[in-house]
Design a protein around this motif. Structure first.
Motif, PDB file in Angstrom:
ATOM      1  N   THR A  82     -13.227   1.190  -7.351  1.00 38.55           N
ATOM      2  CA  THR A  82     -14.150   0.069  -7.530  1.00 38.55           C
ATOM      3  C   THR A  82     -13.704  -1.098  -6.648  1.00 38.55           C
ATOM      4  OG1 THR A  82     -14.365   0.791  -9.812  1.00 38.55           O
ATOM      5  CG2 THR A  82     -15.246  -1.398  -9.265  1.00 38.55           C
ATOM      6  N   PRO A  83     -14.581  -1.584  -5.761  1.00 42.83           N
ATOM      7  CA  PRO A  83     -14.187  -2.708  -4.902  1.00 42.83           C
ATOM      8  C   PRO A  83     -13.866  -3.958  -5.737  1.00 42.83           C
ATOM      9  CG  PRO A  83     -16.241  -1.701  -4.137  1.00 42.83           C
ATOM     10  CD  PRO A  83     -15.943  -1.116  -5.474  1.00 42.83           C
ATOM     11  N   LYS A  84     -13.007  -4.793  -5.171  1.00 39.12           N
ATOM     12  CA  LYS A  84     -12.588  -6.025  -5.853  1.00 39.12           C
ATOM     13  C   LYS A  84     -13.765  -6.873  -6.298  1.00 39.12           C
ATOM     14  CE  LYS A  84      -9.615  -8.711  -3.807  1.00 39.12           C
ATOM     15  NZ  LYS A  84      -8.808  -9.402  -2.775  1.00 39.12           N
ATOM     16  N   ASP A  85     -14.777  -6.952  -5.426  1.00 40.22           N
ATOM     17  CA  ASP A  85     -15.881  -7.869  -5.721  1.00 40.22           C
ATOM     18  C   ASP A  85     -16.912  -7.257  -6.673  1.00 40.22           C
ATOM     19  OD1 ASP A  85     -16.943  -6.063  -3.957  1.00 40.22           O
ATOM     20  OD2 ASP A  85     -17.513  -7.524  -2.431  1.00 40.22           O
ATOM     21  N   LEU A  86     -16.633  -6.035  -7.141  1.00 44.87           N
ATOM     22  CA  LEU A  86     -17.543  -5.411  -8.117  1.00 44.87           C
ATOM     23  C   LEU A  86     -16.834  -5.053  -9.420  1.00 44.87           C
ATOM     24  CD1 LEU A  86     -19.689  -3.052  -5.838  1.00 44.87           C
ATOM     25  CD2 LEU A  86     -20.503  -5.014  -7.168  1.00 44.87           C
ATOM     26  N   PHE A  87     -15.555  -5.369  -9.508  1.00 47.67           N
ATOM     27  CA  PHE A  87     -14.811  -5.030 -10.727  1.00 47.67           C
ATOM     28  C   PHE A  87     -15.209  -5.994 -11.846  1.00 47.67           C
ATOM     29  CE2 PHE A  87     -11.386  -3.734 -13.445  1.00 47.67           C
ATOM     30  CZ  PHE A  87     -11.032  -2.469 -13.004  1.00 47.67           C
ATOM     31  N   PHE A  88     -15.501  -5.428 -13.023  1.00 51.58           N
ATOM     32  CA  PHE A  88     -16.012  -6.257 -14.130  1.00 51.58           C
ATOM     33  C   PHE A  88     -15.021  -7.352 -14.518  1.00 51.58           C
ATOM     34  CE2 PHE A  88     -13.704  -5.200 -18.093  1.00 51.58           C
ATOM     35  CZ  PHE A  88     -12.985  -4.082 -17.721  1.00 51.58           C
ATOM     36  N   VAL A  89     -15.547  -8.384 -15.173  1.00 51.93           N
ATOM     37  CA  VAL A  89     -14.721  -9.514 -15.601  1.00 51.93           C
ATOM     38  C   VAL A  89     -14.895  -9.699 -17.099  1.00 51.93           C
ATOM     39  CG1 VAL A  89     -14.325 -12.002 -15.412  1.00 51.93           C
ATOM     40  CG2 VAL A  89     -15.002 -10.677 -13.389  1.00 51.93           C
ATOM     41  N   ARG A  90     -13.792  -9.658 -17.847  1.00 50.57           N
ATOM     42  CA  ARG A  90     -13.841  -9.957 -19.257  1.00 50.57           C
ATOM     43  C   ARG A  90     -12.775 -11.031 -19.516  1.00 50.57           C
ATOM     44  NH1 ARG A  90     -14.331 -11.966 -23.732  1.00 50.57           N
ATOM     45  NH2 ARG A  90     -14.295 -10.830 -25.704  1.00 50.57           N
ATOM     46  N   ASN A  91     -13.248 -12.262 -19.708  1.00 53.03           N
ATOM     47  CA  ASN A  91     -12.334 -13.349 -20.020  1.00 53.03           C
ATOM     48  C   ASN A  91     -12.520 -13.780 -21.467  1.00 53.03           C
ATOM     49  OD1 ASN A  91     -11.338 -13.423 -17.450  1.00 53.03           O
ATOM     50  ND2 ASN A  91     -12.588 -15.148 -16.776  1.00 53.03           N
ATOM     51  N   ASN A  92     -11.421 -14.105 -22.115  1.00 56.51           N
ATOM     52  CA  ASN A  92     -11.487 -14.653 -23.466  1.00 56.51           C
ATOM     53  C   ASN A  92     -11.366 -16.168 -23.452  1.00 56.51           C
ATOM     54  OD1 ASN A  92     -11.206 -12.361 -25.780  1.00 56.51           O
ATOM     55  ND2 ASN A  92     -10.396 -11.692 -23.810  1.00 56.51           N
ATOM     56  N   GLY A  93     -10.749 -16.692 -22.401  1.00 61.89           N
ATOM     57  CA  GLY A  93     -10.566 -18.130 -22.279  1.00 61.89           C
ATOM     58  C   GLY A  93     -10.986 -18.577 -20.890  1.00 61.89           C
ATOM     59  N   LEU A  94     -10.462 -19.733 -20.502  1.00 63.75           N
ATOM     60  CA  LEU A  94     -10.793 -20.283 -19.188  1.00 63.75           C
ATOM     61  C   LEU A  94      -9.664 -19.937 -18.225  1.00 63.75           C
ATOM     62  CD1 LEU A  94     -11.969 -23.769 -20.486  1.00 63.75           C
ATOM     63  CD2 LEU A  94     -13.376 -21.754 -20.000  1.00 63.75           C
ATOM     64  N   PRO A  95      -9.976 -19.223 -17.120  1.00 57.48           N
ATOM     65  CA  PRO A  95      -8.910 -18.850 -16.192  1.00 57.48           C
ATOM     66  C   PRO A  95      -8.318 -20.086 -15.524  1.00 57.48           C
ATOM     67  CG  PRO A  95     -11.071 -18.218 -15.326  1.00 57.48           C
ATOM     68  CD  PRO A  95     -11.304 -18.786 -16.691  1.00 57.48           C
ATOM     69  N   PRO A  96      -7.053 -19.985 -15.067  1.00 58.69           N
ATOM     70  CA  PRO A  96      -6.491 -21.108 -14.325  1.00 58.69           C
ATOM     71  C   PRO A  96      -7.281 -21.303 -13.038  1.00 58.69           C
ATOM     72  CG  PRO A  96      -5.079 -19.173 -14.142  1.00 58.69           C
ATOM     73  CD  PRO A  96      -6.141 -18.833 -15.133  1.00 58.69           C
ATOM     74  N   ARG A  97      -7.297 -22.555 -12.547  1.00 54.29           N
ATOM     75  CA  ARG A  97      -7.976 -22.794 -11.270  1.00 54.29           C
ATOM     76  C   ARG A  97      -7.100 -22.246 -10.148  1.00 54.29           C
ATOM     77  NH1 ARG A  97      -8.160 -28.153 -12.678  1.00 54.29           N
ATOM     78  NH2 ARG A  97      -7.008 -28.540 -10.764  1.00 54.29           N
ATOM     79  N   ARG A  98      -7.744 -21.840  -9.061  1.00 50.11           N
ATOM     80  CA  ARG A  98      -7.018 -21.267  -7.940  1.00 50.11           C
ATOM     81  C   ARG A  98      -5.969 -22.243  -7.421  1.00 50.11           C
ATOM     82  NH1 ARG A  98      -4.286 -19.652  -4.939  1.00 50.11           N
ATOM     83  NH2 ARG A  98      -4.443 -18.126  -3.251  1.00 50.11           N
ATOM     84  N   ASP A  99      -6.308 -23.529  -7.396  1.00 51.30           N
ATOM     85  CA  ASP A  99      -5.356 -24.507  -6.832  1.00 51.30           C
ATOM     86  C   ASP A  99      -4.220 -24.844  -7.807  1.00 51.30           C
ATOM     87  OD1 ASP A  99      -6.621 -26.165  -8.630  1.00 51.30           O
ATOM     88  OD2 ASP A  99      -7.764 -27.264  -7.117  1.00 51.30           O
ATOM     89  N   GLU A 100      -4.285 -24.307  -9.031  1.00 52.60           N
ATOM     90  CA  GLU A 100      -3.176 -24.484  -9.978  1.00 52.60           C
ATOM     91  C   GLU A 100      -2.137 -23.382  -9.824  1.00 52.60           C
ATOM     92  OE1 GLU A 100      -5.249 -26.309 -14.007  1.00 52.60           O
ATOM     93  OE2 GLU A 100      -5.309 -24.158 -13.653  1.00 52.60           O
ATOM     94  N   ILE A 101      -2.486 -22.389  -9.016  1.00 56.40           N
ATOM     95  CA  ILE A 101      -1.630 -21.204  -8.932  1.00 56.40           C
ATOM     96  C   ILE A 101      -0.849 -21.213  -7.633  1.00 56.40           C
ATOM     97  CG2 ILE A 101      -1.611 -18.679  -8.810  1.00 56.40           C
ATOM     98  CD1 ILE A 101      -4.276 -18.742 -10.376  1.00 56.40           C
ATOM     99  N   ASN A 102       0.479 -21.132  -7.754  1.00 51.87           N
ATOM    100  CA  ASN A 102       1.320 -20.966  -6.570  1.00 51.87           C
ATOM    101  C   ASN A 102       2.035 -19.626  -6.708  1.00 51.87           C
ATOM    102  OD1 ASN A 102       3.209 -20.967  -4.559  1.00 51.87           O
ATOM    103  ND2 ASN A 102       3.834 -23.115  -4.856  1.00 51.87           N
TER     104      ASN A 102
END
Lengths: 415, 175
Positions: A82-102
């Motif tokens: 399954t390509p990355k851009d088609l893999f399902f997403v199941r979140n229970n909360g709010l993901p961290p923002r990209r700029d919060e991640i190092n």
């Protein structure tokens, strides 16, 4: 003069009344019109208008934008990986923002009652100190197919596409745990991620689940940083996550920051109560089941999906219709896949490939011919290595609507 | 006498002026009272409309990296009884649901679910016990009435037929 005053007063009063009416009626409209943008909490809008699915294709079916939950239409799951851009997403909360991640300084802490010493590794240290493995592992949401249960179960009403199989690269969880030193009383691992509870309360975890040690120590159980050879998508856990193929995907914690080795069954958020649990004994549809009578879901049941053609194909009479798809069976292997064009009266065998590795989904295909013109449904049924098959009707009802592995079917017209 | 007459004229004028002044004060009071009465009379029949106007309009946040520009006119539009921006049925109780439920999760979590009043009641209790939902006071009953009415379960048996309305038929050319 006495006459004049009432006259002007009447005039004045009439004007005032109009102004008053205008005020009572008009001002709120005007106020509403000119209310500054951004005053209303964003959550009040449904948010369908902003990019809530970064890195994902627009064809994804969004079930919920807060938290983000999206599934893949079955015909777009046709790839072996399954390509990355088609893999399902199941979140229970709010993901961290990209700029919060190092990713360079990202650290995973190991602790818990059943670990000899607490220890932390940066992601770079994990990559440098342990051997890398890549496995194709199937992840399916425990609630995939929930939409069909009756009486309905609450939660995201997943259809067919909360499943995918990718090549995950990482280090074996068992290598890391053995290096730190497990105590003999280890029972369960529990993960903690960087996602935030929907209420914004930092003391609450949106989800903190895990697996028993037997699953944690399997060779295919990974702390993974790559999907199909590239960084994980943000919504699938960037920069690092757990992957336990064949078990409810909620076991595989995303944005992984901490792993606790517990001396009892982990009791984090959505491990307890009714979450990701089904009745230990079968119950009648609509039954109330006490928490104590609910058991944790482990290996997922056998299932298959027809990914070609897309449902709704109209073909010419006399043509053979090629079909193909994937089948998977939790911890087990799929032994057989069959198809039917007569609602289960007769079944024909499909060709079935062995898995690329344990816990990878398997590919099936067949060439279907139709006896005459008309409306048909092609149904697929997989059977696992223990002889368990997919039911054509819904499997046993459960309060939260998990584990619907009923046969997939597509509509075909022969004209 | 003329003097007296003059004094009388002056007194009369002062008296008239005082009379006019107090009349003006009286009329001002009546004016205010009328404005109030008219306001109240207008408010009662139009209460729900006015509250609706006063209630916050949904505003959409545009994220800088987003390529999608929302059509602002659509945000409070209601079509076929559905509030377009949220997808919620536009009916009594809509405002309570929008104001209380969509603070934490999107309206889609409401619209995709079906339950009895009792089932919805259990969901609210679960959210209060575990997810930080606040005390809803008298709004709880209004919210439950709305959900039970518009998001009730439909009988569909052991397994529903394929939804033929949903299928997009297409020509598949085969070799």
């Amino acid at each position: 003069m006495q006459n004049k005053i009432p006259l002007s007063r009447r005039h004045f009063l009439r004007q005032t009344t109009l102004t008053t009416m205008g005020f009572a009626l008009g001002a709120p409209i005007v106020f509403g019109h000119f209310m500054p943008k951004g005053l209303t909490p964003v959550a009040l809008s449904n948010g369908a208008s902003f990019d809530s699915l970064p890195g994902k294709r627009p064809e994804m079916i969004v079930l919920n934008e807060r938290p983000v939950n999206a599934e893949t239409p079955p015909h777009l799951l046709n790839d072996v990986l399954t390509p990355k851009d088609l893999f399902f997403v199941r979140n229970n909360g709010l993901p961290p923002r990209r700029d919060e991640i190092n990713a360079d300084t990202w650290t995973i802490r190991f602790d818990g009652e059943a670990l000899r010493t607490e220890k932390s590794f940066t992601l770079a240290e994990l990559k440098a100190q342990f051997k890398h493995y890549t496995y194709q592992l199937t992840l399916e949401c425990g609630g995939n197919g929930r939409k069909e249960f009756n009486p309905p179960a609450k939660g995201n009403q997943w259809g067919l596409g909360a499943v995918g199989c990718a090549a995950w690269t990482g280090v074996r969880l068992k290598d890391v745990l053995n290096a730190i030193g497990l105590k003999s009383n280890a029972v369960y691992i529990g993960y903690y991620g960087k996602d935030m509870h929907l209420s914004g309360d930092p003391d609450k975890n949106p989800i903190s689940r895990g697996v028993p040690m037997s699953k944690a120590l399997e060779e295919e159980s990974l702390i993974a940083w790559a999907m199909n050879g590239e960084d994980l998508p943000l919504l699938n856990g960037y920069p690092v996550r757990l992957v336990f193929g064949g078990w409810p995907a909620s076991c595989s914690g995303k944005w992984l920051e901490r792993i606790s080795i517990r001396n009892k069954v982990h009791d984090g958020a959505k491990m307890v109560g009714q979450s990701y649990r089904v009745p230990c004994k079968p119950v009648a549809p609509g039954s109330k089941v006490e928490d104590k009578d609910m058991c944790i879901i482990e290996s997922m049941p056998v299932k298959s999906l027809i990914t070609y053609p897309k449902s709704g194909a109209q073909i010419k009479a006399g043509k053979q219709l090629p079909i193909n798809g994937h089948a998977w069976a939790g911890d087990l292997e799929v032994a057989k896949v069959e198809y039917s064009i007569d609602f289960g009266a007769t079944w024909q065998a499909c060709q079935l490939k062995p898995p690329a590795n344990r816990l990878a989904w398997q590919q099936f295909n067949a060439s279907v011919s139709f006896p005459q013109k008309g409306y048909y449904e092609v149904w697929a049924k997989a059977i696992d290595s223990n002889g368990q098959a997919q039911p054509m009707l819904l499997p046993g009802w459960n309060p939260k609507g998990y584990l619907n592995n009923a046969c997939h079917r597509i509509a075909i017209k022969v004209a | 006498m003329p003097n007296h007459q003059h004094m009388d004229e002056q007194q009369k004028e002062a008296y008239d002026k005082a009379l006019r002044d107090s009349f003006r004060v009286l009329m001002s009071a009546i004016k205010l009272l009328l404005i109030l009465v008219v306001g109240i009379l207008l408010y009662i029949p139009l209460k729900s409309d006015i509250q609706q106007w006063l209630s916050p309009k949904p505003v959409v946040k545009t994220v800088s990296n987003s390529g999608v520009q929302p059509n602002e006119e659509d945000f409070d539009k209601v079509e076929n009884g559905v509030h377009l921006a949220t997808g919620l049925k536009f009916a009594p109780g809509f405002e309570d649901v929008r104001a209380n439920c969509t603070v934490c999760h999107s309206a889609a979590l409401v619209t995709q679910n079906r339950a009895t009043r009792e089932g919805w009641d259990q969901m609210l209790t679960w959210m209060q016990e575990t997810q930080g939902l606040w005390d809803l006071g008298p709004k709880r009953a209004r919210i439950l009435d709305y959900l039970a009415e518009y998001y009730a379960p439909e009988a569909q048996g052991r397994r529903a037929s394929l939804d033929l309305q949903e299928i997009e038929w297409y020509i598949l050319d085969l070799e």
